[in-house]
Design a protein around this motif. Structure first.
Motif, PDB file in Angstrom:
ATOM      1  N   ALA A  64       0.927  -1.197  -0.137  1.00 46.48           N
ATOM      2  CA  ALA A  64      -0.092  -0.191   0.014  1.00 46.48           C
ATOM      3  C   ALA A  64       0.672   1.178   0.039  1.00 46.48           C
ATOM      4  O   ALA A  64       2.092   1.168   0.452  1.00 46.48           O
ATOM      5  N   ILE A  65       0.301   2.377  -0.364  1.00 49.79           N
ATOM      6  CA  ILE A  65       0.764   3.683  -0.387  1.00 49.79           C
ATOM      7  C   ILE A  65      -0.049   4.510   0.141  1.00 49.79           C
ATOM      8  O   ILE A  65      -1.073   4.576   0.036  1.00 49.79           O
ATOM      9  N   VAL A  66       0.588   5.066   1.305  1.00 46.90           N
ATOM     10  CA  VAL A  66      -0.287   6.139   2.119  1.00 46.90           C
ATOM     11  C   VAL A  66       0.147   7.604   1.848  1.00 46.90           C
ATOM     12  O   VAL A  66       1.045   7.956   1.693  1.00 46.90           O
ATOM     13  N   HIS A  67      -0.958   8.218   1.297  1.00 52.85           N
ATOM     14  CA  HIS A  67      -0.854   9.736   0.825  1.00 52.85           C
ATOM     15  C   HIS A  67      -1.263  10.397   2.027  1.00 52.85           C
ATOM     16  O   HIS A  67      -2.480  10.170   2.424  1.00 52.85           O
ATOM     17  N   PHE A  68      -0.542  11.544   2.465  1.00 51.19           N
ATOM     18  CA  PHE A  68      -1.054  12.364   3.494  1.00 51.19           C
ATOM     19  C   PHE A  68      -0.090  13.566   3.361  1.00 51.19           C
ATOM     20  O   PHE A  68       0.989  13.564   2.773  1.00 51.19           O
ATOM     21  N   GLU A  69      -0.739  14.698   3.878  1.00 47.66           N
ATOM     22  CA  GLU A  69       0.214  16.058   3.995  1.00 47.66           C
ATOM     23  C   GLU A  69      -0.387  16.767   5.091  1.00 47.66           C
ATOM     24  O   GLU A  69      -1.481  16.575   5.439  1.00 47.66           O
ATOM     25  N   ILE A  70       0.658  17.391   5.424  1.00 46.12           N
ATOM     26  CA  ILE A  70       0.300  18.407   6.719  1.00 46.12           C
ATOM     27  C   ILE A  70      -0.356  19.790   6.135  1.00 46.12           C
ATOM     28  O   ILE A  70       0.184  20.566   5.236  1.00 46.12           O
ATOM     29  N   ARG A  71      -1.560  20.050   6.414  1.00 44.80           N
ATOM     30  CA  ARG A  71      -2.506  21.143   5.945  1.00 44.80           C
ATOM     31  C   ARG A  71      -1.886  22.192   6.654  1.00 44.80           C
ATOM     32  O   ARG A  71      -1.669  22.348   7.874  1.00 44.80           O
ATOM     33  N   THR A  72      -2.133  23.358   5.800  1.00 46.61           N
ATOM     34  CA  THR A  72      -1.871  24.829   6.383  1.00 46.61           C
ATOM     35  C   THR A  72      -2.850  25.434   7.366  1.00 46.61           C
ATOM     36  O   THR A  72      -4.170  24.717   7.098  1.00 46.61           O
ATOM     37  N   SER A  73      -2.653  26.272   7.921  1.00 48.10           N
ATOM     38  CA  SER A  73      -3.927  26.627   8.916  1.00 48.10           C
ATOM     39  C   SER A  73      -4.990  27.146   8.227  1.00 48.10           C
ATOM     40  O   SER A  73      -5.063  27.688   7.118  1.00 48.10           O
ATOM     41  N   ASN A  74      -6.303  26.606   8.527  1.00 51.26           N
ATOM     42  CA  ASN A  74      -7.674  27.022   8.216  1.00 51.26           C
ATOM     43  C   ASN A  74      -7.974  27.003   7.014  1.00 51.26           C
ATOM     44  O   ASN A  74      -8.499  27.736   6.090  1.00 51.26           O
ATOM     45  N   VAL A  75      -7.537  25.679   6.688  1.00 56.24           N
ATOM     46  CA  VAL A  75      -7.983  24.929   5.063  1.00 56.24           C
ATOM     47  C   VAL A  75      -9.411  24.976   4.905  1.00 56.24           C
ATOM     48  O   VAL A  75     -10.307  24.633   5.927  1.00 56.24           O
ATOM     49  N   ASP A  76      -9.925  25.510   3.811  1.00 58.31           N
ATOM     50  CA  ASP A  76     -11.438  25.337   3.559  1.00 58.31           C
ATOM     51  C   ASP A  76     -11.687  23.938   3.133  1.00 58.31           C
ATOM     52  O   ASP A  76     -11.213  23.356   2.264  1.00 58.31           O
ATOM     53  N   ALA A  77     -12.636  23.372   3.995  1.00 59.26           N
ATOM     54  CA  ALA A  77     -12.805  21.836   3.697  1.00 59.26           C
ATOM     55  C   ALA A  77     -13.128  21.629   2.464  1.00 59.26           C
ATOM     56  O   ALA A  77     -12.710  20.377   1.724  1.00 59.26           O
ATOM     57  N   LYS A  78     -14.057  22.218   1.757  1.00 55.18           N
ATOM     58  CA  LYS A  78     -14.693  22.074   0.484  1.00 55.18           C
ATOM     59  C   LYS A  78     -13.677  22.207  -0.684  1.00 55.18           C
ATOM     60  O   LYS A  78     -13.636  21.183  -1.640  1.00 55.18           O
ATOM     61  N   MET A  79     -12.798  23.203  -0.352  1.00 58.73           N
ATOM     62  CA  MET A  79     -11.763  23.219  -1.358  1.00 58.73           C
ATOM     63  C   MET A  79     -10.752  22.105  -1.498  1.00 58.73           C
ATOM     64  O   MET A  79     -10.278  21.853  -2.305  1.00 58.73           O
ATOM     65  N   TYR A  80     -10.514  21.705  -0.125  1.00 63.91           N
ATOM     66  CA  TYR A  80      -9.467  20.797  -0.021  1.00 63.91           C
ATOM     67  C   TYR A  80     -10.036  19.297  -0.445  1.00 63.91           C
ATOM     68  O   TYR A  80      -9.449  18.507  -0.905  1.00 63.91           O
ATOM     69  N   ALA A  81     -11.282  19.218  -0.440  1.00 63.07           N
ATOM     70  CA  ALA A  81     -12.174  18.014  -0.638  1.00 63.07           C
ATOM     71  C   ALA A  81     -12.220  17.954  -2.138  1.00 63.07           C
ATOM     72  O   ALA A  81     -11.647  16.661  -2.879  1.00 63.07           O
ATOM     73  N   ILE A  82     -12.323  18.871  -2.914  1.00 62.49           N
ATOM     74  CA  ILE A  82     -12.118  18.899  -4.441  1.00 62.49           C
ATOM     75  C   ILE A  82     -10.546  18.540  -4.884  1.00 62.49           C
ATOM     76  O   ILE A  82     -10.472  17.818  -5.800  1.00 62.49           O
ATOM     77  N   LYS A  83      -9.783  19.318  -4.225  1.00 59.57           N
ATOM     78  CA  LYS A  83      -8.414  18.780  -4.423  1.00 59.57           C
ATOM     79  C   LYS A  83      -8.084  17.423  -4.165  1.00 59.57           C
ATOM     80  O   LYS A  83      -7.433  16.761  -5.217  1.00 59.57           O
ATOM     81  N   ILE A  84      -8.417  16.663  -3.263  1.00 58.61           N
ATOM     82  CA  ILE A  84      -8.374  15.108  -3.042  1.00 58.61           C
ATOM     83  C   ILE A  84      -9.019  14.372  -4.044  1.00 58.61           C
ATOM     84  O   ILE A  84      -8.509  13.515  -4.676  1.00 58.61           O
ATOM     85  N   SER A  85     -10.249  14.890  -4.355  1.00 58.17           N
ATOM     86  CA  SER A  85     -11.146  14.223  -5.172  1.00 58.17           C
ATOM     87  C   SER A  85     -10.630  14.206  -6.701  1.00 58.17           C
ATOM     88  O   SER A  85     -10.445  13.159  -7.589  1.00 58.17           O
ATOM     89  N   LYS A  86      -9.689  15.275  -6.869  1.00 56.55           N
ATOM     90  CA  LYS A  86      -9.039  15.220  -8.448  1.00 56.55           C
ATOM     91  C   LYS A  86      -7.992  14.130  -8.207  1.00 56.55           C
ATOM     92  O   LYS A  86      -7.813  13.727  -9.574  1.00 56.55           O
ATOM     93  N   GLN A  87      -7.270  13.916  -7.156  1.00 58.62           N
ATOM     94  CA  GLN A  87      -6.230  13.161  -7.089  1.00 58.62           C
ATOM     95  C   GLN A  87      -6.732  11.681  -7.294  1.00 58.62           C
ATOM     96  O   GLN A  87      -6.314  10.965  -7.887  1.00 58.62           O
ATOM     97  N   ILE A  88      -8.002  11.416  -6.791  1.00 59.10           N
ATOM     98  CA  ILE A  88      -8.633  10.231  -6.693  1.00 59.10           C
ATOM     99  C   ILE A  88      -8.851   9.882  -8.280  1.00 59.10           C
ATOM    100  O   ILE A  88      -8.786   8.806  -8.895  1.00 59.10           O
ATOM    101  N   ASP A  89      -9.494  10.911  -8.960  1.00 56.90           N
ATOM    102  CA  ASP A  89      -9.752  10.828 -10.244  1.00 56.90           C
ATOM    103  C   ASP A  89      -8.699  10.249 -11.235  1.00 56.90           C
ATOM    104  O   ASP A  89      -8.728   9.528 -11.981  1.00 56.90           O
TER     105      ASP A  89
END
Length: 210
Positions: A64-89
């Motif tokens: 397995a490969i575990v993908h993770f990163e340290i988010r910066t302060s006060n990340v917008d949840a929806k915008m970050y979700a869109i980012k990860i969703s694109k990585q999944i795609d």
């Protein structure tokens, strides 16, 4: 003797070939808000250290490969979700089977993971850790996709509510399960790689069942 050795040799080759063909599992771990605020070595006076390295290490299942990163302060949840969703795609476009992709979100990470599950129609796996309360039910209209496992703790006064509300709503899930823990650690149960949530999470990654 030579015949026994030859048979053993064939078995070894077959085993190695089968192992080599095991699909790679892609695991996205999305941490809680406290790491946004304090960084990797986040510490709560109430819950102790957020043991990020140990959690990541515990989630590194075979092949397995575990993908993770340290988010910066006060990340917008929806915008970050869109980012990860694109990585999944992107992974799926590279012919990764959706069943080999798992998103694990803890606390605010669970809010992000829930948003991904609502946005992304691919039938991947999700584990939500301590991500539900009255506020989420009033302010979100998630419709989950994929195979969803929800884990919450009855002693958690921040996000320890069950997921019955979401399970009863219209969804596009193929599986929807939840586990109630009773660790008496409150919201802090997700700060550590406890077997009570790590083991069912691994079962979900591999088999999508408890």
């Amino acid at each position: 003797m030579k015949l026994k050795f030859f048979i053993f040799f064939l078995i070894a080759i077959t085993f190695n070939n089968c192992s080599a063909q095991l699909p790679t599992k892609h695991i996205f771990y999305i941490h809680g808000r406290i790491i946004e605020e304090q960084g990797k070595n986040a510490y709560s006076e109430k819950y102790g250290k957020y043991e990020l390295d140990s959690i990541i290490s515990s989630l590194k299942v075979e092949n397995a490969i575990v993908h993770f990163e340290i988010r910066t302060s006060n990340v917008d949840a929806k915008m970050y979700a869109i980012k990860i969703s694109k990585q999944i795609d992107s992974l799926i476009k590279l012919d990764v089977n959706p069943i080999d992709i798992t998103v694990i979100g803890a606390s605010k990470g669970a809010i992000i993971a829930s948003t991904i599950s609502s946005l992304n129609s691919n039938a991947i796996n999700y584990v939500f850790l301590a991500g539900n309360n009255d506020y989420q039910e009033i302010n979100n209209d998630w419709k989950f996709h994929g195979q969803v496992l929800c884990i919450y703790d009855s002693s958690d006064d921040i996000a320890g509510k069950n997921y019955d509300y979401w399970k009863s709503k219209e969804n596009y899930t193929t599986k929807f399960e939840q586990i109630e823990l009773k660790t008496n650690l409150g919201h802090g149960f997700l700060y550590k790689p406890l077997n009570v949530w790590i083991e069912p999470t691994k079962n979900w990654i591999f088999k999508q069942r408890l």
